[in-house]
Design a protein around this motif. Sequence first.
Motif, mmCIF file in Angstrom:
data_model
loop_
_atom_site.group_PDB
_atom_site.id
_atom_site.type_symbol
_atom_site.label_atom_id
_atom_site.label_comp_id
_atom_site.label_asym_id
_atom_site.label_seq_id
_atom_site.Cartn_x
_atom_site.Cartn_y
_atom_site.Cartn_z
ATOM 1 N N ASP A 151 -140.073 -5.178 -5.969
ATOM 2 C CA ASP A 151 -141.405 -4.693 -6.313
ATOM 3 C C ASP A 151 -141.212 -3.461 -7.201
ATOM 4 N N ARG A 191 -142.975 -1.479 -8.547
ATOM 5 C CA ARG A 191 -143.854 -0.323 -8.357
ATOM 6 C C ARG A 191 -143.158 0.765 -7.552
ATOM 7 N N HIS A 192 -142.104 0.392 -6.833
ATOM 8 C CA HIS A 192 -141.310 1.353 -6.077
ATOM 9 C C HIS A 192 -140.089 1.758 -6.908
ATOM 10 N N ASP A 208 -137.185 2.771 -6.228
ATOM 11 C CA ASP A 208 -135.870 2.287 -5.804
ATOM 12 C C ASP A 208 -135.731 0.769 -5.921
ATOM 13 N N GLN A 209 -136.732 0.127 -6.529
ATOM 14 C CA GLN A 209 -136.642 -1.322 -6.749
ATOM 15 C C GLN A 209 -136.796 -1.686 -8.227
#
Length: 233
Positions: free
Chosen positions: A51, A53-54, A56-57
């Motif tokens: 995702d 939007r994070h 760390d992703q």
Amino acid sequence: MAKLGKRTKSARLAFAGKDNISLEDAVSLIKANATAKFDETIEIAMNLGVDPRHADQMVRGVVTLPNGTGKTVRVAVFARGPKADEATAAGADIVGAEDLMEAIQGGKIDFDRCIATPDMMPIVGRLGKILGPRNLMPNPKVGTVTMDVATAVANAKGGEVQFKAEKAGVVHAGVGKASFDAAQLAENIRAFVDAVAKAKPAGAKGAYLKRINLSSTMGPGVSVSVDSAASAV
């Protein structure tokens, strides 16, 4: 309902029932049905288990395709003085500073890759809302903010492809042309898939490489076995 042409009907029939096939079979199928009057681009779309939007992703990176992209890449470079001369000598199509910024602000964006020396970033930063959505903003993480402008220009023109996960966790790119032979396309695709695999972010949980789809510019898509397409991971 729009009437389908003979070429479209034929392609859909050829692709019917094909799903999760080997990379070699997918490349052969796509090449056989890339019958447009121009040299179609072979495109890859990868659904990732992230995702974006994070923070760390987020998935972002760059890879040099072993057989190039088959595309003529126009490169713009923000630089002054000797670095501007280096960029020109390396084959950059557009080189400038404030003048280049003003041209972009005026809507003139006739380049595919943008490179900048670090001292130019205060100027380039003003163009974030224009270049960012087009994935043209120079970024040190992918080597487009650098003092070695000659190498950056050579890489951009020599088959380097940038990738970035979109909101839905999809990464897509052109990985060659229909005129490439099957072995060249398969090698390019595996290089791209492996680069995305190695860019797996720390925050990704569960299955990371979820689905891979290949298509030509004007043709249908076909899903490819992830194990078949990933050579190093």
